[in-house]
Write a protein that holds these residues in place. Sequence first.
Motif, PDB file in Angstrom:
ATOM      1  N   THR A   1       0.305   5.934  -0.777  1.00  0.00           N
ATOM      2  CA  THR A   1      -0.625   7.035  -1.031  1.00  0.00           C
ATOM      3  C   THR A   1      -0.040   8.008  -2.048  1.00  0.00           C
TER       4      THR A   1
ATOM      5  N   LEU B   1      -6.228  12.451  -0.947  1.00  0.00           N
ATOM      6  CA  LEU B   1      -5.286  11.397  -0.592  1.00  0.00           C
ATOM      7  C   LEU B   1      -5.792  10.116  -1.230  1.00  0.00           C
TER       8      LEU B   1
ATOM      9  N   SER C   1       0.834  -1.201   0.000  1.00  0.00           N
ATOM     10  CA  SER C   1       0.000   0.000   0.000  1.00  0.00           C
ATOM     11  C   SER C   1       0.868   1.249   0.000  1.00  0.00           C
TER      12      SER C   1
ATOM     13  N   GLN D   1      -9.797   9.525  -0.705  1.00  0.00           N
ATOM     14  CA  GLN D   1     -10.209  10.255   0.490  1.00  0.00           C
ATOM     15  C   GLN D   1      -9.947  11.749   0.301  1.00  0.00           C
TER      16      GLN D   1
ATOM     17  N   ASP E   1       3.407   7.233   4.291  1.00  0.00           N
ATOM     18  CA  ASP E   1       3.077   6.375   3.156  1.00  0.00           C
ATOM     19  C   ASP E   1       2.831   7.157   1.867  1.00  0.00           C
ATOM     20  N   ILE E   2       3.122   8.473   1.842  1.00  0.00           N
ATOM     21  CA  ILE E   2       2.970   9.242   0.610  1.00  0.00           C
ATOM     22  C   ILE E   2       4.176   8.981  -0.280  1.00  0.00           C
TER      23      ILE E   2
ATOM     24  N   LYS F   1      -5.262   6.418  -1.609  1.00  0.00           N
ATOM     25  CA  LYS F   1      -4.566   5.335  -0.925  1.00  0.00           C
ATOM     26  C   LYS F   1      -4.702   4.053  -1.750  1.00  0.00           C
TER      27      LYS F   1
ATOM     28  N   HIS G   1       4.363  13.217   6.129  1.00  0.00           N
ATOM     29  CA  HIS G   1       3.820  11.889   5.830  1.00  0.00           C
ATOM     30  C   HIS G   1       4.445  11.250   4.595  1.00  0.00           C
TER      31      HIS G   1
ATOM     32  N   THR H   1     -14.201   4.150  -3.224  1.00  0.00           N
ATOM     33  CA  THR H   1     -13.177   3.181  -3.597  1.00  0.00           C
ATOM     34  C   THR H   1     -13.271   2.867  -5.082  1.00  0.00           C
TER      35      THR H   1
ATOM     36  N   ASP I   1      -4.195   0.191  -2.457  1.00  0.00           N
ATOM     37  CA  ASP I   1      -4.040  -1.113  -1.804  1.00  0.00           C
ATOM     38  C   ASP I   1      -3.783  -2.128  -2.911  1.00  0.00           C
TER      39      ASP I   1
ATOM     40  N   HIS J   1      -8.518   3.797  -2.490  1.00  0.00           N
ATOM     41  CA  HIS J   1      -9.483   4.451  -1.608  1.00  0.00           C
ATOM     42  C   HIS J   1      -9.241   5.957  -1.736  1.00  0.00           C
TER      43      HIS J   1
END
Length: 419
Positions: free
Chosen positions: A26, A350, A24, A365, A72-73, A352, A65, A405, A354, A363
């Motif tokens: 972002t 953001l 995962s 967001q 996770d960016i 994300k 981040h 999603t 997966d 996802h």
Amino acid sequence: MKRALALLAATALFSAPAVAKETSFTIAAIPDTQNYIDYTHQTAEGFKFDANAMFLEQMQFIADHAKSNGGDIAFVTALGDVWQHQTKHIDPEHEARGFKWVPNPIMDTMFAPTQKVTTVEIPTARKGYELIAGKVPLSVVPGNHDHDAMWTDANHPAAPVFKDMSSLGMLHAGGLDNFRSLFGADQPLFKGRPWYVASHDGGADSAQIFTAGGYSFLHIGLRFDAPNASLEWAAKVIAEHPGLPTIISTHDYLTNDGERVPNPIIDNHAVDPDDNTPQMMWDKLISQHDQVFLVLCGHEHGQALRVDDNRSGNKVWQVLADYQDRRQTAIDAGAKLQQGEGIGDGWMRLMKFDMAGDTPRIHVQTYSTHYKKRSKDTPQYAAWYKAAEKPKLSDEQFHGQDDYTIELTGFRKRFGPGR
């Protein structure tokens, strides 16, 4: 026996531990930041607060981040209209080609050329992007406001009576010297970065490669209403990186109804046939290259998702996010804004990814670095913004526009299992 045990202990001590497969990451998508950086939205000009603080908060959030800081960016894409104003009535290149600027009462009042672009707005942008410089691969595409000039052409003059903004007369954006002064290929943000793999016209268009989730991704950033030369360059870059899942970011591409049509106030193609409308960009480039699976854009106020099959029969997800006209922060501060004028309230996307499972997913967001909340965790969200953006939706549906999603159907078949 003792020797064998000692050998096993040494092997355990000096062998690298097993590393779990990264599944995962972002992508941070920064929509139009022009109203934060606008010199008129600062206390030095008598505004109620310094709106640029919200821009700097966004950039600090990204820095904090980024994967290099333990977050996770993995990639950042800025979708254009970094700043607000221009420095010229018309750029020299278009003037030399025979285009002619004519006075426009609305533009000449609201967006009169000013050197505060170079003394206030671009320095603010520089300060923000220096917060993430070297910490994460990034792209910035020029929006119409990032051009040196935004002008009404003599062949598309402004109407004599101004009832609303639609009577502006057709605008055109030209000249990118200001943009290149910060985001050019030879500038510190990008020069020598191993992930910055190609550029065109001094960095007006650019390409990056980043690795995350077991894949290497190619990203191509295209200028506002990209001309034919930009599309030809992008096709060449894709051909030079076969097999890489490819993301394209540009400024103007979708309306908030999900249509690929230009803004009726500023349509570069209507003035200069060498420039391309969103539909032309789809027809000439995006739909023709099966590596392109995702398109990101800003410019049109609001949000939208559109999915189409390309000529190979595979899906291309096209995503709009632009929050520049959101103004709750200004309302709370008692600031007076003109109709259609906003701040942005710190909202950004953001995305994300997966990559686990047979079908990877994104996802999507929406998060405010000002309110420090996701849209779905903000009870007032629909009350604040729905009437101006999607008034026909229920509150639940409106929330769903900014938190959903995407199932990346067919991704593994197109790009393999990853590493």
